[in-house]
Scaffold this motif. Structure first.
Motif, PDB file in Angstrom:
ATOM      1  N   ALA A 107       1.623  19.981  -7.437  1.00 19.85           N
ATOM      2  CA  ALA A 107       2.358  19.169  -6.465  1.00 19.85           C
ATOM      3  C   ALA A 107       2.305  17.695  -6.847  1.00 19.85           C
ATOM      4  CB  ALA A 107       1.784  19.371  -5.064  1.00 19.85           C
ATOM      5  N   ALA A 108       1.135  17.229  -7.257  1.00 17.85           N
ATOM      6  CA  ALA A 108       0.989  15.825  -7.637  1.00 17.85           C
ATOM      7  C   ALA A 108       1.901  15.491  -8.824  1.00 17.85           C
ATOM      8  CB  ALA A 108      -0.473  15.520  -7.977  1.00 17.85           C
ATOM      9  N   LYS A 109       1.902  16.320  -9.836  1.00 21.01           N
ATOM     10  CA  LYS A 109       2.758  16.078 -11.010  1.00 21.01           C
ATOM     11  C   LYS A 109       4.240  16.167 -10.641  1.00 21.01           C
ATOM     12  CE  LYS A 109       1.173  17.715 -15.082  1.00 21.01           C
ATOM     13  NZ  LYS A 109       0.593  18.677 -16.054  1.00 21.01           N
ATOM     14  N   ARG A 110       4.599  17.154  -9.813  1.00 23.19           N
ATOM     15  CA  ARG A 110       5.993  17.317  -9.398  1.00 23.19           C
ATOM     16  C   ARG A 110       6.472  16.095  -8.620  1.00 23.19           C
ATOM     17  NH1 ARG A 110       7.702  18.356  -4.706  1.00 23.19           N
ATOM     18  NH2 ARG A 110       5.794  19.351  -3.961  1.00 23.19           N
ATOM     19  N   GLU A 111       5.635  15.614  -7.697  1.00 22.73           N
ATOM     20  CA  GLU A 111       6.021  14.460  -6.883  1.00 22.73           C
ATOM     21  C   GLU A 111       6.214  13.206  -7.734  1.00 22.73           C
ATOM     22  OE1 GLU A 111       7.060  14.064  -3.828  1.00 22.73           O
ATOM     23  OE2 GLU A 111       6.777  16.145  -3.216  1.00 22.73           O
ATOM     24  N   VAL A 112       5.336  12.979  -8.702  1.00 21.32           N
ATOM     25  CA  VAL A 112       5.498  11.817  -9.593  1.00 21.32           C
ATOM     26  C   VAL A 112       6.814  11.929 -10.350  1.00 21.32           C
ATOM     27  CG1 VAL A 112       4.585  10.629 -11.629  1.00 21.32           C
ATOM     28  CG2 VAL A 112       3.021  11.340  -9.799  1.00 21.32           C
ATOM     29  N   LYS A 113       7.094  13.124 -10.856  1.00 22.40           N
ATOM     30  CA  LYS A 113       8.338  13.321 -11.607  1.00 22.40           C
ATOM     31  C   LYS A 113       9.558  13.121 -10.700  1.00 22.40           C
ATOM     32  CE  LYS A 113      10.755  16.416 -14.705  1.00 22.40           C
ATOM     33  NZ  LYS A 113      10.804  17.705 -15.386  1.00 22.40           N
ATOM     34  N   GLU A 114       9.540  13.710  -9.489  1.00 22.89           N
ATOM     35  CA  GLU A 114      10.685  13.595  -8.579  1.00 22.89           C
ATOM     36  C   GLU A 114      10.897  12.168  -8.102  1.00 22.89           C
ATOM     37  OE1 GLU A 114      10.476  18.090  -6.603  1.00 22.89           O
ATOM     38  OE2 GLU A 114      10.088  16.347  -5.341  1.00 22.89           O
ATOM     39  N   GLU A 115       9.816  11.488  -7.718  1.00 16.15           N
ATOM     40  CA  GLU A 115       9.959  10.159  -7.128  1.00 16.15           C
ATOM     41  C   GLU A 115      10.195   9.055  -8.147  1.00 16.15           C
ATOM     42  OE1 GLU A 115       7.555  10.775  -2.947  1.00 16.15           O
ATOM     43  OE2 GLU A 115       6.731   9.370  -4.387  1.00 16.15           O
ATOM     44  N   CYS A 116       9.799   9.293  -9.403  1.00 15.63           N
ATOM     45  CA  CYS A 116       9.844   8.212 -10.395  1.00 15.63           C
ATOM     46  C   CYS A 116      10.603   8.551 -11.677  1.00 15.63           C
ATOM     47  CB  CYS A 116       8.423   7.804 -10.774  1.00 15.63           C
ATOM     48  SG  CYS A 116       7.390   7.388  -9.376  1.00 15.63           S
ATOM     49  N   GLY A 117      10.873   9.817 -11.917  1.00 18.48           N
ATOM     50  CA  GLY A 117      11.522  10.213 -13.154  1.00 18.48           C
ATOM     51  C   GLY A 117      10.573  10.257 -14.339  1.00 18.48           C
ATOM     52  N   VAL A 118       9.275  10.262 -14.080  1.00 18.17           N
ATOM     53  CA  VAL A 118       8.265  10.242 -15.148  1.00 18.17           C
ATOM     54  C   VAL A 118       7.790  11.657 -15.425  1.00 18.17           C
ATOM     55  CG1 VAL A 118       5.942   9.450 -15.757  1.00 18.17           C
ATOM     56  CG2 VAL A 118       7.502   7.908 -14.573  1.00 18.17           C
ATOM     57  N   ASN A 119       7.782  12.005 -16.717  1.00 19.16           N
ATOM     58  CA  ASN A 119       7.213  13.298 -17.103  1.00 19.16           C
ATOM     59  C   ASN A 119       6.131  13.057 -18.160  1.00 19.16           C
ATOM     60  OD1 ASN A 119       8.701  12.726 -19.388  1.00 19.16           O
ATOM     61  ND2 ASN A 119      10.253  14.277 -19.009  1.00 19.16           N
ATOM     62  N   LYS A 120       5.776  14.082 -18.899  1.00 19.02           N
ATOM     63  CA  LYS A 120       4.691  13.997 -19.889  1.00 19.02           C
ATOM     64  C   LYS A 120       3.402  13.517 -19.212  1.00 19.02           C
ATOM     65  CE  LYS A 120       7.906  13.105 -23.654  1.00 19.02           C
ATOM     66  NZ  LYS A 120       8.320  12.211 -24.712  1.00 19.02           N
ATOM     67  N   LEU A 121       3.121  14.105 -18.058  1.00 17.29           N
ATOM     68  CA  LEU A 121       1.961  13.702 -17.267  1.00 17.29           C
ATOM     69  C   LEU A 121       0.754  14.566 -17.596  1.00 17.29           C
ATOM     70  CD1 LEU A 121       3.915  13.391 -13.941  1.00 17.29           C
ATOM     71  CD2 LEU A 121       2.769  11.494 -15.092  1.00 17.29           C
ATOM     72  N   LYS A 122      -0.383  13.914 -17.723  1.00 16.88           N
ATOM     73  CA  LYS A 122      -1.640  14.616 -17.950  1.00 16.88           C
ATOM     74  C   LYS A 122      -2.614  14.193 -16.852  1.00 16.88           C
ATOM     75  CE  LYS A 122      -5.581  14.938 -21.004  1.00 16.88           C
ATOM     76  NZ  LYS A 122      -6.385  14.159 -21.902  1.00 16.88           N
ATOM     77  N   ILE A 123      -3.168  15.171 -16.148  1.00 13.41           N
ATOM     78  CA  ILE A 123      -4.173  14.878 -15.132  1.00 13.41           C
ATOM     79  C   ILE A 123      -5.522  14.722 -15.819  1.00 13.41           C
ATOM     80  CG2 ILE A 123      -5.442  15.810 -13.152  1.00 13.41           C
ATOM     81  CD1 ILE A 123      -2.814  16.964 -12.143  1.00 13.41           C
ATOM     82  N   ASN A 124      -6.176  13.605 -15.534  1.00 14.89           N
ATOM     83  CA  ASN A 124      -7.477  13.326 -16.137  1.00 14.89           C
ATOM     84  C   ASN A 124      -8.634  13.692 -15.224  1.00 14.89           C
ATOM     85  OD1 ASN A 124      -6.315  12.112 -18.499  1.00 14.89           O
ATOM     86  ND2 ASN A 124      -5.774  10.413 -17.167  1.00 14.89           N
ATOM     87  N   LYS A 125      -8.499  13.342 -13.939  1.00  6.56           N
ATOM     88  CA  LYS A 125      -9.563  13.670 -12.993  1.00  6.56           C
ATOM     89  C   LYS A 125      -9.041  13.557 -11.574  1.00  6.56           C
ATOM     90  CE  LYS A 125     -11.574   9.047 -12.621  1.00  6.56           C
ATOM     91  NZ  LYS A 125     -12.777   8.237 -12.685  1.00  6.56           N
ATOM     92  N   LYS A 126      -9.805  14.169 -10.674  1.00  8.83           N
ATOM     93  CA  LYS A 126      -9.510  14.082  -9.250  1.00  8.83           C
ATOM     94  C   LYS A 126     -10.044  12.752  -8.730  1.00  8.83           C
ATOM     95  CE  LYS A 126      -9.877  16.608  -4.915  1.00  8.83           C
ATOM     96  NZ  LYS A 126      -9.495  15.412  -4.218  1.00  8.83           N
TER      97      LYS A 126
END
Length: 184
Positions: free
Chosen positions: A96-115
């Motif tokens: 959900a966090a990655k999807r929301e960043v992509k939808e709201e900003c158009g940013v992809n190639k996201l890597k989660i580092n930590k909570k």
């Protein structure tokens, strides 16, 4: 809410045995206090009782940094914020966090580092109190394309900000976003 009474100011500190949840919420709504701390020795019981008063809405979002160590911000309702949004049914918090960043900003190639720390805020919708629980993640991106604000969500700008720009943005943001940056 706490089960630890060390080092707290009495100005905004309450014992659960001395006040009801409704009375506490009335004090917060009246802007009598900018924050409150509610104590009970059984934190799980206190949390369960507190949540009973609200419709619960769960969201996830990201504090996203690019290669230059700049942080991604959105501008919505004349306020700087971080991208976040509602978690869909059967969707994981991270997805959900990655999807929301992509939808709201158009940013992809996201890597989660930590909570990151979870934040909570209360608002009213349709004459009902809502408790929004937001799960945050530190992310990085190699994205170098054009940032695209999700205008249908009221987002009018999306930008990566450097440290000086972040300080300025934090002067016009929500308390939970400031809290998130303080805990980094």
């Amino acid at each position: 809410m706490t089960d630890n009474i060390e080092n707290v100011s009495e100005d905004y500190f309450f014992y659960k045995d001395d006040i009801t949840i409704e009375e506490l919420l009335d004090k917060v709504k009246s802007n009598q206090f900018s924050k409150v701390i509610l104590y009970h020795n059984d934190l799980k019981l206190l949390w369960k009782e507190f949540k009973w008063f609200f419709k619960i809405e769960k969201a996830a979002g990201g504090l996203v940094k690019n290669k230059k160590e700049e942080t991604l911000f959105i501008y919505r309702l004349d306020t700087w914020d971080l991208p976040k949004g509602k978690i869909e049914k059967k969707e994981s918090k991270k997805k959900a966090a990655k999807r929301e960043v992509k939808e709201e900003c158009g940013v992809n190639k996201l890597k989660i580092n930590k909570k990151l720390p979870t934040t909570y805020h209360i608002f009213q919708r349709n004459n009902r109190e809502v408790l929004k629980i937001t799960y945050w993640y530190s992310m990085t991106t190699k994205f170098i394309g054009e940032l695209v604000p999700q205008v249908e969500e009221g987002i009018t700008a999306v930008v990566f900000k450097n440290e000086n720009e972040i300080k300025k943005a934090l002067e016009n943001t929500y308390g939970n976003i400031k809290l998130l940056f303080e805990k980094l």
